[in-house]
Motif scaffolding. Structure first.
Motif, PDB file in Angstrom:
ATOM      1  N   GLY A 103       0.825  -1.197   0.000  1.00 28.52           N
ATOM      2  CA  GLY A 103       0.000   0.000   0.000  1.00 28.52           C
ATOM      3  C   GLY A 103       0.858   1.245   0.000  1.00 28.52           C
ATOM      4  O   GLY A 103       2.020   1.236  -0.419  1.00 28.52           O
ATOM      5  N   VAL A 104       0.296   2.344   0.461  1.00 30.36           N
ATOM      6  CA  VAL A 104       1.003   3.624   0.525  1.00 30.36           C
ATOM      7  C   VAL A 104       0.658   4.309   1.840  1.00 30.36           C
ATOM      8  O   VAL A 104      -0.358   4.008   2.471  1.00 30.36           O
ATOM      9  N   LEU A 105       1.536   5.234   2.247  1.00 31.83           N
ATOM     10  CA  LEU A 105       1.207   6.088   3.387  1.00 31.83           C
ATOM     11  C   LEU A 105       1.646   7.506   3.070  1.00 31.83           C
ATOM     12  O   LEU A 105       2.654   7.720   2.395  1.00 31.83           O
ATOM     13  N   PRO A 106       0.899   8.508   3.528  1.00 34.99           N
ATOM     14  CA  PRO A 106       1.225   9.902   3.192  1.00 34.99           C
ATOM     15  C   PRO A 106       2.342  10.437   4.077  1.00 34.99           C
ATOM     16  O   PRO A 106       2.382  10.197   5.280  1.00 34.99           O
ATOM     17  N   LEU A 107       3.288  11.165   3.459  1.00 32.31           N
ATOM     18  CA  LEU A 107       4.376  11.795   4.192  1.00 32.31           C
ATOM     19  C   LEU A 107       4.608  13.202   3.650  1.00 32.31           C
ATOM     20  O   LEU A 107       4.359  13.469   2.470  1.00 32.31           O
ATOM     21  N   PHE A 156       3.161  13.576  -0.216  1.00 36.88           N
ATOM     22  CA  PHE A 156       3.109  12.595  -1.294  1.00 36.88           C
ATOM     23  C   PHE A 156       2.824  11.219  -0.708  1.00 36.88           C
ATOM     24  O   PHE A 156       2.974  10.994   0.495  1.00 36.88           O
ATOM     25  N   ASP A 157       2.373  10.321  -1.565  1.00 35.63           N
ATOM     26  CA  ASP A 157       2.102   8.948  -1.136  1.00 35.63           C
ATOM     27  C   ASP A 157       3.389   8.136  -1.227  1.00 35.63           C
ATOM     28  O   ASP A 157       3.965   7.971  -2.300  1.00 35.63           O
ATOM     29  N   TRP A 158       3.821   7.626  -0.102  1.00 37.11           N
ATOM     30  CA  TRP A 158       5.067   6.880   0.044  1.00 37.11           C
ATOM     31  C   TRP A 158       4.768   5.417  -0.262  1.00 37.11           C
ATOM     32  O   TRP A 158       4.079   4.754   0.501  1.00 37.11           O
ATOM     33  N   PRO A 159       5.268   4.877  -1.387  1.00 34.30           N
ATOM     34  CA  PRO A 159       4.973   3.479  -1.708  1.00 34.30           C
ATOM     35  C   PRO A 159       5.617   2.530  -0.699  1.00 34.30           C
ATOM     36  O   PRO A 159       6.689   2.818  -0.154  1.00 34.30           O
ATOM     37  N   LEU A 160       4.973   1.418  -0.473  1.00 37.64           N
ATOM     38  CA  LEU A 160       5.494   0.380   0.417  1.00 37.64           C
ATOM     39  C   LEU A 160       5.524  -0.933  -0.361  1.00 37.64           C
ATOM     40  O   LEU A 160       4.478  -1.453  -0.748  1.00 37.64           O
ATOM     41  N   ASN A 161       6.714  -1.471  -0.583  1.00 44.88           N
ATOM     42  CA  ASN A 161       6.860  -2.726  -1.321  1.00 44.88           C
ATOM     43  C   ASN A 161       7.577  -3.764  -0.467  1.00 44.88           C
ATOM     44  O   ASN A 161       8.543  -3.451   0.227  1.00 44.88           O
ATOM     45  N   VAL A 162       7.102  -4.994  -0.522  1.00 45.15           N
ATOM     46  CA  VAL A 162       7.805  -6.131   0.070  1.00 45.15           C
ATOM     47  C   VAL A 162       8.030  -7.145  -1.048  1.00 45.15           C
ATOM     48  O   VAL A 162       7.546  -6.982  -2.168  1.00 45.15           O
ATOM     49  N   MET A 163       8.783  -8.201  -0.751  1.00 46.90           N
ATOM     50  CA  MET A 163       8.999  -9.249  -1.738  1.00 46.90           C
ATOM     51  C   MET A 163       8.812 -10.615  -1.099  1.00 46.90           C
ATOM     52  O   MET A 163       8.897 -10.777   0.120  1.00 46.90           O
ATOM     53  N   VAL A 164       8.574 -11.593  -1.935  1.00 44.86           N
ATOM     54  CA  VAL A 164       8.586 -12.988  -1.512  1.00 44.86           C
ATOM     55  C   VAL A 164       9.330 -13.757  -2.594  1.00 44.86           C
ATOM     56  O   VAL A 164       9.216 -13.448  -3.790  1.00 44.86           O
ATOM     57  N   ALA A 165      10.142 -14.725  -2.163  1.00 43.84           N
ATOM     58  CA  ALA A 165      10.941 -15.506  -3.103  1.00 43.84           C
ATOM     59  C   ALA A 165      10.846 -16.977  -2.734  1.00 43.84           C
ATOM     60  O   ALA A 165      10.715 -17.339  -1.555  1.00 43.84           O
ATOM     61  N   GLY A 203      -4.512   6.291  11.016  1.00 47.82           N
ATOM     62  CA  GLY A 203      -4.174   7.331  10.054  1.00 47.82           C
ATOM     63  C   GLY A 203      -3.548   6.828   8.777  1.00 47.82           C
ATOM     64  O   GLY A 203      -3.281   7.622   7.872  1.00 47.82           O
ATOM     65  N   PHE A 204      -3.298   5.514   8.672  1.00 52.20           N
ATOM     66  CA  PHE A 204      -2.701   4.957   7.462  1.00 52.20           C
ATOM     67  C   PHE A 204      -3.576   3.832   6.912  1.00 52.20           C
ATOM     68  O   PHE A 204      -3.157   2.674   6.826  1.00 52.20           O
ATOM     69  N   PRO A 205      -4.815   4.142   6.519  1.00 53.01           N
ATOM     70  CA  PRO A 205      -5.737   3.080   6.119  1.00 53.01           C
ATOM     71  C   PRO A 205      -5.364   2.385   4.818  1.00 53.01           C
ATOM     72  O   PRO A 205      -5.862   1.292   4.542  1.00 53.01           O
ATOM     73  N   MET A 250      14.704  -2.409  11.074  1.00 53.98           N
ATOM     74  CA  MET A 250      13.594  -2.549  12.009  1.00 53.98           C
ATOM     75  C   MET A 250      12.727  -1.299  12.119  1.00 53.98           C
ATOM     76  O   MET A 250      12.098  -1.076  13.157  1.00 53.98           O
ATOM     77  N   HIS A 251      12.640  -0.487  11.078  1.00 51.14           N
ATOM     78  CA  HIS A 251      11.654   0.593  11.037  1.00 51.14           C
ATOM     79  C   HIS A 251      10.255  -0.012  10.973  1.00 51.14           C
ATOM     80  O   HIS A 251      10.062  -1.102  10.437  1.00 51.14           O
ATOM     81  N   MET A 252       9.271   0.747  11.437  1.00 51.45           N
ATOM     82  CA  MET A 252       7.929   0.195  11.609  1.00 51.45           C
ATOM     83  C   MET A 252       7.287  -0.222  10.291  1.00 51.45           C
ATOM     84  O   MET A 252       6.455  -1.133  10.265  1.00 51.45           O
ATOM     85  N   ASP A 253       7.673   0.413   9.171  1.00 53.47           N
ATOM     86  CA  ASP A 253       7.067   0.044   7.896  1.00 53.47           C
ATOM     87  C   ASP A 253       7.757  -1.160   7.262  1.00 53.47           C
ATOM     88  O   ASP A 253       7.467  -1.509   6.115  1.00 53.47           O
TER      89      ASP A 253
END
Length: 305
Positions: free
Chosen positions: A38-42, A70-79, A98-100, A127-130
């Motif tokens: 998702g995204v979160l605003p910053l 702006f909307d901060w993209p959040l990406n993870v990966m799986v392998a 606040g980050f729905p 270990m940042h929260m996102d």
């Protein structure tokens, strides 16, 4: 099993997303998938804390980006490598008001036909929260297997025992939340942590290595197989970093070292021609890096349907 078919769906789950939220590819014998959390605003001010605001405003205008937030993209990966399924970072989770639009990776992973119970390993870039918050969601905690191996660097664990925010420029509420989230993550998973020093092979062709900079133990992940490679760079770079790799981001705990790390990784990727994915580049955040004078150029891939 992952698939290069980006329409793969579980037969028992109806996807709720009406936009693309996952992208699968193969690196040699390794199946991989980028998943949007998702995204979160910053505020845009966090994108460049060591330059004149006018210079940042001009860059934002040049990039057709809004001036204030702006909307901060959040990406993870799986392998998937051999018999291991590896989750790389875990997104924000849903416990922060606040980050729905963030915390989406569990259902998006499920709609891709990948059960959380199948994950054998988790790599945490830092270990940042996102990046760890998703592992604190109740349903995720209940569904992860009890023998899951969570790989994180020794320097990262040590840093969060007494974190230093003196060089960061974050919104005021953020440091306290980062600190408590990192502590909660460590307390929840301390018995399943596999702590490494500098570089570690998690699965065949899946390597995690410490870069430092963004946090002292910040790490990146290299997928290397069959003469092909992909680097998941975590928070080593942000969109502005290609044009201005020496601009500091407000979330960097050591901004000067972060700039050195960023430039070094850009040079490495430009030389080896490998694919790049980063946590905060626009989804699917998949492309290559080219040298462009004293700056760098982001070359997105053409989507393969």
């Amino acid at each position: 099993m992952l698939s290069v078919d980006n329409t793969l769906q579980s037969t028992s789950v109806t996807p709720v997303d009406l936009v693309p939220s996952r992208y699968a590819l193969r690196i040699g014998d390794i199946d991989a998938m980028v998943v949007s959390d998702g995204v979160l605003p910053l505020p845009t001010a966090t994108m460049a804390t060591n330059v004149d605001p006018v210079d940042l405003a001009n860059w934002l205008d040049h990039m057709f980006m809004p001036p204030d937030a702006f909307d901060w993209p959040l990406n993870v990966m799986v392998a998937r490598s051999a018999d291991q399924t590896i989750l790389i970072d875990a997104g924000l989770g849903g416990q922060f008001p606040g980050f729905p639009r963030a915390g989406q990776f569990p259902q998006r992973l499920e709609s891709a036909g990948i059960a959380l119970e199948s994950v054998t390993d988790v790599i945490i870039t830092h270990m940042h929260m996102d990046h760890v918050g998703g592992l604190l969601v109740d349903d995720v905690k209940k569904r992860l297997r009890p023998d899951v191996r969570i790989h994180v660097s020794a320097a990262e664990v040590e840093f969060w025992t007494s974190p230093d925010f003196s060089h960061t420029v974050m919104p005021k509420p953020v440091p306290a939340v980062l600190r408590t989230t990192a502590t909660s993550f460590y307390n929840e998973y301390r018995d399943r942590l596999h702590i490494f020093q500098d570089k570690h092979e998690v699965a065949p062709g899946v390597f995690v290595r410490v870069t430092g900079g963004h946090t002292p133990g910040h790490s990146i992940v290299d997928l290397v197989s069959g003469g092909e490679r992909l680097t998941f760079a975590g928070d080593a770079m942000f969109p502005v970093g290609f044009d201005h790799p020496d601009w500091h981001n407000g979330f960097e705990h050591d901004p000067e070292e972060s700039a050195r790390v960023r430039i070094g990784l850009f040079q490495e990727l430009a030389q080896n021609g490998g694919l790049l994915v980063a946590a905060h580049l626009p989804f699917p955040s998949l492309g290559r890096v080219a040298v462009d004078g004293k700056a760098f150029r982001w070359v997105p891939i053409i989507w393969d349907y």
